[in-house]
Design an enzyme around this catalytic site. Structure first.
Site, PDB file in Angstrom:
ATOM      1  N   GLY A  44       0.837  -1.189   0.000  1.00  0.00           N
ATOM      2  CA  GLY A  44       0.000   0.000   0.000  1.00  0.00           C
ATOM      3  C   GLY A  44       0.873   1.240   0.000  1.00  0.00           C
ATOM      4  CD  GLN A  49       3.412   5.784   2.735  1.00  0.00           C
ATOM      5  OE1 GLN A  49       2.444   5.224   2.233  1.00  0.00           O
ATOM      6  NE2 GLN A  49       4.417   5.120   3.292  1.00  0.00           N
ATOM      7  CB  CYS A  97       5.506   2.169   7.480  1.00  0.00           C
ATOM      8  SG  CYS A  97       4.973   3.697   6.678  1.00  0.00           S
ATOM      9  CG  LEU A  98       6.636   1.082   1.391  1.00  0.00           C
ATOM     10  CD1 LEU A  98       5.991   1.325   0.030  1.00  0.00           C
ATOM     11  CD2 LEU A  98       7.793   0.102   1.261  1.00  0.00           C
ATOM     12  CG  HIS A 139      -0.124   1.124   7.374  1.00  0.00           C
ATOM     13  ND1 HIS A 139       0.892   0.678   8.198  1.00  0.00           N
ATOM     14  CD2 HIS A 139       0.458   1.991   6.511  1.00  0.00           C
ATOM     15  CE1 HIS A 139       2.024   1.271   7.853  1.00  0.00           C
ATOM     16  NE2 HIS A 139       1.789   2.070   6.829  1.00  0.00           N
ATOM     17  CD  GLU A 140      -1.062   2.327   2.887  1.00  0.00           C
ATOM     18  OE1 GLU A 140      -0.712   3.517   2.734  1.00  0.00           O
ATOM     19  OE2 GLU A 140      -0.246   1.404   3.071  1.00  0.00           O
ATOM     20  CG  HIS A 143       0.389   6.743   5.626  1.00  0.00           C
ATOM     21  ND1 HIS A 143       1.552   7.252   6.178  1.00  0.00           N
ATOM     22  CD2 HIS A 143       0.639   5.437   5.370  1.00  0.00           C
ATOM     23  CE1 HIS A 143       2.464   6.285   6.251  1.00  0.00           C
ATOM     24  NE2 HIS A 143       1.937   5.163   5.777  1.00  0.00           N
TER      25      HIS A 143
HETATM   26 ZN    ZN Z   1       2.965   3.396   5.778  1.00  0.00          ZN
END
Ligand code: ZN
Length: 186
Positions: A44, A49, A97-98, A139-140, A143
């Site tokens: 995701g 991000q 998480c990226l 999670h997304e 953000h």
């Molecule tokens: Zn993340």
């Protein structure tokens, strides 16, 4: 492809703005986000991000039965089931998480989530998710409110995460990484 912002960059820590009407710029952003998510690789990616403070995210996840779950959520709303604290098992569910690449910490999430959003054609849709897909949505969606999973960790994992952030010299504005160029997993 776009660089992925790392925790500490202000765009990750403030609420994002509604997208409203989907125009060519938004479609181009989504193309970039999908490409970046695949390259990372990740399941995701949310617009903040990649430095765009907009309420949209993409996901792409193959479940254990081999079914593909993917899509784009524009201006999403999310409802989650209550946390079942009697079944608390923090160690069983690690999240990553990226925007904190290479790190994973356990975090309890709601088992079920209902996502309501629009797609790129402006068509409303609704997905009732369970398990990992529900986790991805939570999670997304976080953000878009400027919340990272690192902000939600329970004791003692938040201490370990704080140490990791300091070890990487993250937690300051302006850091990013480029999938396929920077090897942050190694
Ligand atoms: Zn993340």
């Amino acid at each position: 492809m776009r660089p992925i912002r790392i925790t500490g960059d202000p765009v990750l820590h403030r609420p994002a703005d509604p997208v409203g009407e989907v125009d060519d710029a938004v479609r181009a952003l989504v193309d970039d986000m999908v490409e970046t998510m695949h390259a990372a690789p990740g399941v995701g990616l949310a617009a903040p991000q990649v430095g765009e403070s907009l309420r949209l995210f993409v996901w792409h996840w193959v479940d254990p039965d081999g079914a593909l779950h993917e899509g784009v959520a524009v201006d999403p709303e999310l409802w989650v089931s209550p946390l079942r604290l009697d079944e608390l098992d923090l160690d069983a569910e690690e999240e990553g998480c990226l925007s904190a690449p290479g790190e994973r910490f356990p975090l309890r999430r709601a088992d079920r989530a209902l996502l309501r959003a629009r797609d790129l054609d402006g068509t409303p849709f609704e997905i009732a998710a369970e398990g990992w897909l529900a986790r991805i949505f939570q999670h997304e969606f976080d953000h878009l409110d400027g919340v990272l999973y690192l902000d939600r960790l329970a004791h003692p994992h938040e201490k370990a995460a704080g140490k990791a952030v300091r070890r990487h010299s993250w937690g300051v504005p302006g850091l990013s990484w480029m999938p396929g160029v920077d090897d942050l997993e190694g």
